[in-house]
Scaffold this motif. Structure first.
Motif, PDB file in Angstrom:
ATOM      1  N   PHE A   1       0.809  -1.177  -0.125  1.00 49.08           N
ATOM      2  CA  PHE A   1       0.167   0.011  -0.012  1.00 49.08           C
ATOM      3  C   PHE A   1       0.699   1.433  -0.070  1.00 49.08           C
ATOM      4  O   PHE A   1       2.044   1.342   0.185  1.00 49.08           O
ATOM      5  CB  PHE A   1      -0.932   0.045   1.241  1.00 49.08           C
ATOM      6  N   ARG A   2       0.310   2.432  -0.198  1.00 42.26           N
ATOM      7  CA  ARG A   2       1.124   3.720  -0.152  1.00 42.26           C
ATOM      8  C   ARG A   2       0.592   4.509   1.041  1.00 42.26           C
ATOM      9  O   ARG A   2      -0.636   4.402   1.532  1.00 42.26           O
ATOM     10  CB  ARG A   2       0.775   4.530  -1.312  1.00 42.26           C
TER      11      ARG A   2
ATOM     12  N   LEU B   1       5.820   3.638  -0.301  1.00 48.31           N
ATOM     13  CA  LEU B   1       5.143   2.242  -0.118  1.00 48.31           C
ATOM     14  C   LEU B   1       5.560   1.500   1.193  1.00 48.31           C
ATOM     15  O   LEU B   1       6.475   1.766   1.774  1.00 48.31           O
ATOM     16  CB  LEU B   1       5.990   1.373  -1.457  1.00 48.31           C
ATOM     17  N   THR B   2       4.482   0.871   1.544  1.00 49.99           N
ATOM     18  CA  THR B   2       4.731   0.123   2.816  1.00 49.99           C
ATOM     19  C   THR B   2       3.778  -1.174   2.788  1.00 49.99           C
ATOM     20  O   THR B   2       2.859  -1.415   2.044  1.00 49.99           O
ATOM     21  CB  THR B   2       3.833   0.949   3.922  1.00 49.99           C
ATOM     22  N   ALA B   3       4.223  -1.992   3.732  1.00 49.59           N
ATOM     23  CA  ALA B   3       3.708  -3.450   3.807  1.00 49.59           C
ATOM     24  C   ALA B   3       2.565  -3.210   4.875  1.00 49.59           C
ATOM     25  O   ALA B   3       3.019  -2.323   5.756  1.00 49.59           O
ATOM     26  CB  ALA B   3       4.780  -4.378   4.256  1.00 49.59           C
ATOM     27  N   VAL B   4       1.741  -4.054   4.977  1.00 51.33           N
ATOM     28  CA  VAL B   4       0.567  -3.630   6.096  1.00 51.33           C
ATOM     29  C   VAL B   4       0.179  -4.991   6.815  1.00 51.33           C
ATOM     30  O   VAL B   4       0.424  -6.003   5.964  1.00 51.33           O
ATOM     31  CB  VAL B   4      -0.532  -3.157   5.430  1.00 51.33           C
TER      32      VAL B   4
ATOM     33  N   ALA C   1      11.545  -6.511   1.752  1.00 45.42           N
ATOM     34  CA  ALA C   1      12.997  -5.803   1.718  1.00 45.42           C
ATOM     35  C   ALA C   1      13.685  -5.644   0.233  1.00 45.42           C
ATOM     36  O   ALA C   1      13.996  -4.674  -0.229  1.00 45.42           O
ATOM     37  CB  ALA C   1      14.019  -6.256   2.641  1.00 45.42           C
ATOM     38  N   PRO C   2      13.772  -6.903  -0.667  1.00 48.04           N
ATOM     39  CA  PRO C   2      14.123  -6.804  -1.951  1.00 48.04           C
ATOM     40  C   PRO C   2      13.318  -5.763  -2.976  1.00 48.04           C
ATOM     41  O   PRO C   2      13.924  -5.433  -4.025  1.00 48.04           O
ATOM     42  CB  PRO C   2      13.802  -8.235  -2.320  1.00 48.04           C
ATOM     43  N   LEU C   3      12.133  -5.427  -2.458  1.00 51.16           N
ATOM     44  CA  LEU C   3      11.385  -4.508  -3.237  1.00 51.16           C
ATOM     45  C   LEU C   3      11.557  -3.025  -2.920  1.00 51.16           C
ATOM     46  O   LEU C   3      11.163  -2.309  -3.655  1.00 51.16           O
ATOM     47  CB  LEU C   3       9.948  -4.796  -3.088  1.00 51.16           C
TER      48      LEU C   3
ATOM     49  N   VAL D   1       6.518  -0.835   7.710  1.00 52.33           N
ATOM     50  CA  VAL D   1       5.677  -1.943   7.930  1.00 52.33           C
ATOM     51  C   VAL D   1       4.442  -1.139   8.586  1.00 52.33           C
ATOM     52  O   VAL D   1       4.894  -0.662   9.752  1.00 52.33           O
ATOM     53  CB  VAL D   1       6.010  -3.022   8.662  1.00 52.33           C
ATOM     54  N   THR D   2       3.325  -0.850   8.276  1.00 52.82           N
ATOM     55  CA  THR D   2       2.017  -0.415   9.088  1.00 52.82           C
ATOM     56  C   THR D   2       1.347  -1.459   9.636  1.00 52.82           C
ATOM     57  O   THR D   2       0.819  -2.296   8.835  1.00 52.82           O
ATOM     58  CB  THR D   2       1.436   0.600   7.919  1.00 52.82           C
ATOM     59  N   VAL D   3       1.313  -1.152  11.112  1.00 51.01           N
ATOM     60  CA  VAL D   3       0.438  -2.020  11.773  1.00 51.01           C
ATOM     61  C   VAL D   3      -1.081  -1.532  11.937  1.00 51.01           C
ATOM     62  O   VAL D   3      -1.096  -0.422  12.358  1.00 51.01           O
ATOM     63  CB  VAL D   3       1.222  -2.511  12.866  1.00 51.01           C
TER      64      VAL D   3
END
Length: 112
Positions: free
Chosen positions: A37-38, A44-47, A78-80, A85-87
């Motif tokens: 997500f953004r 960019l962030t993982a959620v 990480a490779p991307l 990381v948004t929790v």
């Protein structure tokens, strides 16, 4: 991002593992892939969500998910180039719907 204060802790904003998370996924060519997500600033962030209830309240009951530990989610993204990381995000915007616009005809004037 708000900093959490913990009494006399000299480093209150250090990262710490969030534990097992419910991570939204989408179908991919070789199985499923974590959805990225953004943030409101475009990063960019993982959620991940701390409960299935929070995930479905935010993304809907049809959202597929997998369980991942927070360090595993970081290692996966990480490779991307994704470092955030948004929790338990609470606010989401609906996906934009395509709008059909008529493109006006261009008029080219000839100068004689």
């Amino acid at each position: 991002m708000a900093q959490l204060l913990y009494g006399e802790d000299p480093e209150p904003s250090d990262r710490f593992p969030a534990g097992p998370l419910y991570v939204p996924v989408r179908p991919g060519l070789c199985g499923c892939a974590a959805r990225l997500f953004r943030t409101p600033l475009g990063e960019l962030t993982a959620v991940g969500f701390t409960s299935e209830c929070r995930l479905t309240a935010t993304l809907g009951p049809d959202q597929a998910w997998i369980r991942l530990a927070e360090p595993a989610l970081r290692a996966l993204t990480a490779p991307l180039g994704v470092t955030a990381v948004t929790v338990d995000p609470q606010f989401t915007a609906p996906a934009p719907t395509p709008v059909a616009h008529e493109i006006p005809a261009l008029r080219i004037a000839r100068i004689a």
